[in-house]
Design a protein around this motif. Structure first.
Motif, PDB file in Angstrom:
ATOM      1  N   TRP A  72       2.531   1.714  -3.552  1.00  0.00           N
ATOM      2  CA  TRP A  72       1.621   2.184  -4.606  1.00  0.00           C
ATOM      3  C   TRP A  72       1.123   3.587  -4.352  1.00  0.00           C
TER       4      TRP A  72
ATOM      5  N   PHE B 149       3.937   5.920  -5.044  1.00  0.00           N
ATOM      6  CA  PHE B 149       4.179   6.024  -6.484  1.00  0.00           C
ATOM      7  C   PHE B 149       3.137   6.937  -7.122  1.00  0.00           C
TER       8      PHE B 149
ATOM      9  N   THR C 276       0.839  -1.197   0.000  1.00  0.00           N
ATOM     10  CA  THR C 276       0.000   0.000   0.000  1.00  0.00           C
ATOM     11  C   THR C 276       0.872   1.244   0.000  1.00  0.00           C
TER      12      THR C 276
ATOM     13  N   TYR D 163       9.655   9.016 -15.511  1.00  0.00           N
ATOM     14  CA  TYR D 163      10.391   7.775 -15.770  1.00  0.00           C
ATOM     15  C   TYR D 163      11.438   7.481 -14.700  1.00  0.00           C
TER      16      TYR D 163
ATOM     17  N   VAL E 246       4.726 -14.763 -13.037  1.00  0.00           N
ATOM     18  CA  VAL E 246       3.864 -13.693 -13.549  1.00  0.00           C
ATOM     19  C   VAL E 246       3.793 -13.740 -15.068  1.00  0.00           C
ATOM     20  N   LEU E 247       4.764 -14.378 -15.700  1.00  0.00           N
ATOM     21  CA  LEU E 247       4.791 -14.427 -17.159  1.00  0.00           C
ATOM     22  C   LEU E 247       3.724 -15.363 -17.734  1.00  0.00           C
ATOM     23  N   ILE E 248       3.221 -16.263 -16.905  1.00  0.00           N
ATOM     24  CA  ILE E 248       2.144 -17.133 -17.389  1.00  0.00           C
ATOM     25  C   ILE E 248       0.848 -16.328 -17.310  1.00  0.00           C
ATOM     26  N   PRO E 249       0.189 -16.076 -18.424  1.00  0.00           N
ATOM     27  CA  PRO E 249      -0.996 -15.215 -18.351  1.00  0.00           C
ATOM     28  C   PRO E 249      -2.059 -15.792 -17.420  1.00  0.00           C
ATOM     29  N   VAL E 250      -2.752 -14.919 -16.761  1.00  0.00           N
ATOM     30  CA  VAL E 250      -3.883 -15.198 -15.880  1.00  0.00           C
ATOM     31  C   VAL E 250      -3.506 -16.072 -14.674  1.00  0.00           C
TER      32      VAL E 250
ATOM     33  N   TYR F 154      10.515   4.761 -12.098  1.00  0.00           N
ATOM     34  CA  TYR F 154      10.363   3.340 -12.400  1.00  0.00           C
ATOM     35  C   TYR F 154      11.385   2.439 -11.722  1.00  0.00           C
TER      36      TYR F 154
ATOM     37  N   PRO G 145      -0.336 -14.584 -12.483  1.00  0.00           N
ATOM     38  CA  PRO G 145      -0.665 -13.492 -11.562  1.00  0.00           C
ATOM     39  C   PRO G 145      -1.592 -13.915 -10.431  1.00  0.00           C
TER      40      PRO G 145
END
Ligand SMILES: Cc1cc2nc3c(=O)[nH]c(=O)nc-3n(C[C@H](O)[C@H](O)[C@H](O)COP(=O)(O)OP(=O)(O)OC[C@H]3O[C@@H](n4cnc5c(N)ncnc54)[C@H](O)[C@@H]3O)c2cc1C
Lengths: 368, 579
Positions: free
Chosen positions: B33, B36, B30, B53, B84-88, B56, B91
């Motif tokens: 974010w 940021f 929290t 930038y 995380v690279l495997i979609p859905v 980042y 994550p």
């Protein structure tokens, strides 16, 4: 380590403050505080002539706005996707416009009609889903998309082009059918086979493939669930809107092609027509209005009716036949704004003609 | 100081070492974010898009670092972030792992349980003196009130190495164990300081005989870890488990145990290195004068290198308490506690400032299931609540009143059931203040024959009130008589008055403490009692000898075994006469 929780609370406060202030007054501009529609327009028709199966609640002309915003917004995305990648699309501002306009339209009917629980629940479900979708997209685009976006956001990769096509097909589809009927799954092989693996902007290509794949998979799954839920809790909606007009225009009496034939005519010359509902409703209404037809009832209602038009930012309409409810700038098309007007069913023809004379485009007529 | 303590937030945000809890992860996420968002908006609106930038690297770095630490908590390496690279599915799985999955309850590949300390609180190994090229070091004790410059610090890893060093040198020697004694007992100016903590092996163990032989630099906590799986427990030790066996033996310590007394009662034999480097075995029957001289002997006659100790069964014990006034304590104790075979631990807490109300706390044997999850006490990184209470009791108006009437009644609402080992596993860290530079917490202890309990208690509270001593707690414990050590503090059955107080560190404040301490010593001696020697050496020589009438015997023994007065420390420097 008490410092972190304290700092966190502080940052969350500052962030919420900034977030809530941004666009508070500029994204949706109500015409006035609270209800701006005359109270005597906000009534249900006590003696409708329209057959009962074609009658819909009078307050729904307002409550359908948030739902339709979720068509207007993808339409804006689709238009944008042709010229620029959607990475820079103002998703968060659209979330705000959705909830702000929901609040404005609800202000109009609050107190005049009994609380329409079912409809509000539906708005909340789709509103929250869209909010989550847009928020995730905004987050993803901010941390990943921004970094891979081609200079000036040009649509150069196969994937961004795919996205533009998909956005367009999607919005064309939902103008006439519920979104969850859209065949997201069949787009997945299309995405994988229709785009090259290597190429310039390689990172961008990977990023977009990942994003589009995620979007398609999630929407296919979520759409499936919503479809089950909707079947269980809502009746199948009629694809037509019944209107009663004071007299049949000559085009119909002479049976010109493309015109609607009356379902029923009454002794005083008035007639019941079944017009297409949703997207095709306003062209049909415009056509009738141009032929000098006056409306008596729409879906059984003879009172307030909401319509939105897309007008130049400088347009300031005024007429005793309608009231201004709110305006929203079209963020991706500077100089253009959406104006929400409320009129009465009996003045719809005049309003339509007025708007047409001004060269302003009707976006939608909210036929309850 | 470790980076972790110096820059806790940066450490959390930008290093991927160690583990964090779910709650910490939520809070820190929290924080990341929201920060940021605020910075991004500010840079975007005030400076320009390009400026954003720069955020980042910070964003990505902190997200990676915190997520890695969270994965570590469930014993997964940071590479799992690649999921995380495997979609859905990737994550979603990660979201569950990071936000919801419980950490492993024990130490794992990536470190200790978050907020749990890796080890008991330890004193340093001697501070370097800046810009000095010699081997000189500053040796200080836990109070930080007694810095002494020693010639060198030597940490033997074997008995032979130690003996060789003693044999081959001639100068003064001082010996330190945990260095939790509070009056310079572990150091002497320009001595060779021997840090015993390297000699920490278990040498022999018999479950059936319930005995264990250990090297003297081992700590109670180390022994506990060793014997706990065998359902055994240390027979006599202090409440805190940070101390070394050698240090505990040399002060002849005691705990809160019922039916026991000074540590000597649990010692079978020991091996000791004398001033000439010779190794001697001592027990009640073998070299008894060494046995009785070394236990409670503050390293006067030699360096204890190994010990054989008695063990007891590790039982579950339940806490009970009884509130009463001081005049009723003696009879209550005699009737209900002293000969109660069920009582394992006992202490009677007196509430300052009047010391007339008491809470008698007894832990009794039970067959019920313990209320704590672990068999040994888990260690914590920090003790904010304890620290707060200590501060509040001593520094705020009505702090003592609140403690007696609000805090303690709440704390005693529960009826905890602990293991015997658990209840003897406290970490001194819980008492450590944030800083000891201006004020420090100090202990004292007085031993009074049981029949003189009321008389001494009255004198004590009068002295404390007259000098406005900032007393946190006076805790009463019981001890059976010593079996003959020369510096026995329990020559008959006694009550120990353990005084925990707060003092400022200025010279004036130290002198003031010395003055009332001497009055208290007089009060104890006047009823045939004694005071405890591991604390500040405020007593006059005359007071010392009245409290310890057999000290002369020990001095004579030291003269014989350590003729060149090699074993030095503040205690011997203060009271030993070189005849
Ligand atoms: C918070 C706290 C709570 C305490 N509670 C209690 C308690 O409940 N009961 C109690 O009795 N005492 C208690 N004490 C006092 C404690 O028992 C002594 O200070 C004890 O000596 C600490 O052990 P250590 O390993 O730190 O010894 P050190 O302080 O290192 O040494 C103490 C003495 O023993 C000598 N010594 C150390 N190792 C050896 C060796 N191997 N051979 C020969 N001599 C050696 C040293 O030279 C020194 O003179 C407490 C102290 C503190 C700080």
């Amino acid at each position: 380590m008490l410092r972190l929780p304290i700092l966190t609370v502080l940052m969350v406060l500052v962030a919420s403050f900034i977030f809530l202030r941004k666009g508070r007054h500029s994204l949706t501009i109500p015409a006035g505080e609270g209800c701006v529609v005359p109270k005597d327009w906000l009534v249900s028709n006590p003696h409708p002539v329209t057959p009962v199966e074609h009658i819909r609640p009078a307050d729904q002309t307002f409550l359908t706005y948030p739902e339709w915003f979720l068509v207007h917004s993808p339409a804006e995305i689709a238009d944008y996707a042709h010229v620029k990648t959607t990475t820079t699309f103002p998703y968060v501002s659209h979330i705000k416009q959705l909830w702000q306009s929901y609040s404005v339209v609800y202000d109009q009917i609050k107190g005049s009609f009994p609380f329409n629980t079912g409809y509000h629940i539906m708005i909340w479900v789709i509103g929250v889903s869209t909010t989550v979708e847009y928020a995730m997209k905004s987050l993803y685009e901010t941390i990943v998309g921004r970094l891979t976006n081609p200079t000036h956001g040009e649509v150069v990769t196969d994937e961004d082009k795919f996205n533009a096509r998909f956005a367009q097909d999607y919005v064309d589809f939902i103008r006439v059918s519920p979104w969850y009927e859209f065949d997201f799954a069949s787009r997945i092989p299309a995405l994988l086979s229709g785009t090259s693996f290597f190429g310039t902007h390689f990172l961008r290509k990977c990023d977009r493939k990942y994003m589009l794949l995620t979007e398609l998979l999630v929407k296919a799954g979520y759409g499936y669930l919503i479809k089950l839920g909707t079947k269980a809790s809502y009746d199948e909606a009629l694809p037509t809107t019944a209107v009663i007009i004071d007299q049949l225009p000559t085009a119909i009496t002479t049976g010109r092609p493309g015109s609607v034939s009356p379902t029923k005519t009454y002794a005083d010359g008035s007639a019941l027509l079944l017009l297409p509902r949703y997207e095709a409703f306003h062209p049909a209404v415009s056509a009738l209005a141009q032929q000098g037809v006056t409306f008596r009832e729409i879906a059984g209602n003879n009172s307030a009716l909401l319509l939105t038009v897309l007008a130049p930012a400088t347009w300031q309409p005024a007429s005793p036949d309608f009231r201004l409810v709110f305006t929203q700038p079209i963020l991706t098309k500077p100089g253009l704004k959406r104006v929400a007007l409320v009129t009465q069913v009996k003045w719809l023809d005049k309003t339509v003609r007025f708007v047409n004379e001004q060269g302003v485009k009707i976006e939608h007529v909210y036929d309850y | 100081m470790r980076l972790k303590d110096k820059l806790p937030l940066s450490y959390l945000l930008f290093t991927s070492r160690g583990r964090i809890h779910r709650a910490t992860y939520w809070i820190v996420s929290t924080f990341i974010w929201s920060t940021f968002y605020v910075l991004h908006t500010a840079l975007h609106d005030l400076v320009g898009v390009w400026a954003t930038y720069f955020l980042y690297p910070l964003l990505v770095g902190s997200l990676f670092a915190t997520a890695t630490k969270r994965l570590h908590d469930a014993n997964r390496s940071g590479y799992w972030l690649l999921a995380v690279l495997i979609p859905v599915l990737g994550p979603i799985w990660l979201f569950y792992q990071l936000g919801f999955k419980k950490g492993t309850p024990k130490i794992n590949t990536f470190g200790t349980v978050p907020d749990e300390a890796a080890d008991y609180f330890k004193n340093d190994t001697g501070q370097l003196i800046p810009n000095l090229n010699t081997k000189e070091r500053i040796i200080n004790d836990v109070t930080q009130l007694n810095p002494v410059v020693v010639a060198e610090v030597f940490r033997p890893l074997s008995v032979d190495e130690l003996r060789e060093r003693i044999r081959s040198t001639t100068g003064p020697v001082s010996v330190g164990g945990g260095r939790f004694s509070m009056g310079g007992q572990t150091a002497s100016s320009h001595s060779l300081h021997i840090d015993m903590r390297g000699l920490n092996q278990v040498l022999d163990f018999s479950k059936d005989d319930r005995t264990i032989s250990v090297q003297a630099g081992i700590r109670w906590c180390d022994i506990q870890r060793f014997i706990d799986p065998h359902d055994l427990s240390i027979k006599i030790m202090q409440t805190y488990a940070n101390f070394t066996v050698g240090g505990a033996l040399s002060v002849n310590c005691h705990g809160r145990y019922m039916g026991h007394g000074p540590l000597i009662l649990a010692v079978r034999s020991m091996n000791i290195v004398l001033a000439d480097g010779s190794l001697v075995r001592a027990s009640r029957t073998e070299n008894p004068e060494v046995f009785f001289g070394a236990i409670g002997g503050y390293n006067g006659i030699g360096i204890i290198v190994s010990v054989e100790l008695d063990l007891e069964e590790n039982l579950a014990v339940r806490r009970e308490y009884y509130k009463l006034t001081r005049p009723n304590y003696r009879t209550y104790f005699a009737d209900s506690i002293r000969d109660n075979p069920e009582a394992v631990f006992h202490n009677g807490d007196m509430y300052p400032p009047s010391f007339t109300n008491m809470r008698a706390v007894t832990w009794v044997k039970t067959l019920e299931k313990p209320t704590v999850k672990t068999r040994l006490m888990p260690l914590r990184e920090s003790y904010p609540l304890e620290r707060y209470f200590l501060w509040a009791f001593t520094e705020t108006f009505f702090g003592n009143w609140r403690r007696e009437h609000i805090v303690d009644p709440l704390l005693y609402l529960s009826k905890p059931i602990h293991w015997r080992n658990y209840e003897a596993g406290y970490d001194v860290a819980e008492l450590e203040p944030r800083s000891r530079t201006k004020r420090t917490y100090v202990l004292q202890e007085y031993f009074v024959p049981v029949r003189h309990f009321d008389e001494f208690a009255g004198k004590m509270s009068e002295i404390f009130n007259r000098y406005h001593v900032n007393v946190i707690n006076v805790s009463i414990r019981h001890a059976l008589p010593d079996s003959g050590s020369y510096l026995a503090w329990a020559r008959e059955e006694v009550f120990a008055f353990v005084v925990y107080y707060k003092q400022r560190t200025s010279e004036i404040a130290k002198n003031e403490v010395a003055i009332w301490t001497r009055e208290l010593i007089d009060a104890a001696v006047s009823v045939g009692g004694a005071y405890y020697l591991p604390y500040q050496a405020h007593a006059t020589s005359e007071q010392f000898h009245r409290a310890y009438p057999n000290a002369g015997k020990l001095f004579a023994l030291k003269k014989k075994l350590d003729p060149n007065f090699r074993f030095h420390n503040v205690f011997w420097d203060t009271y030993y006469e070189r005849l």
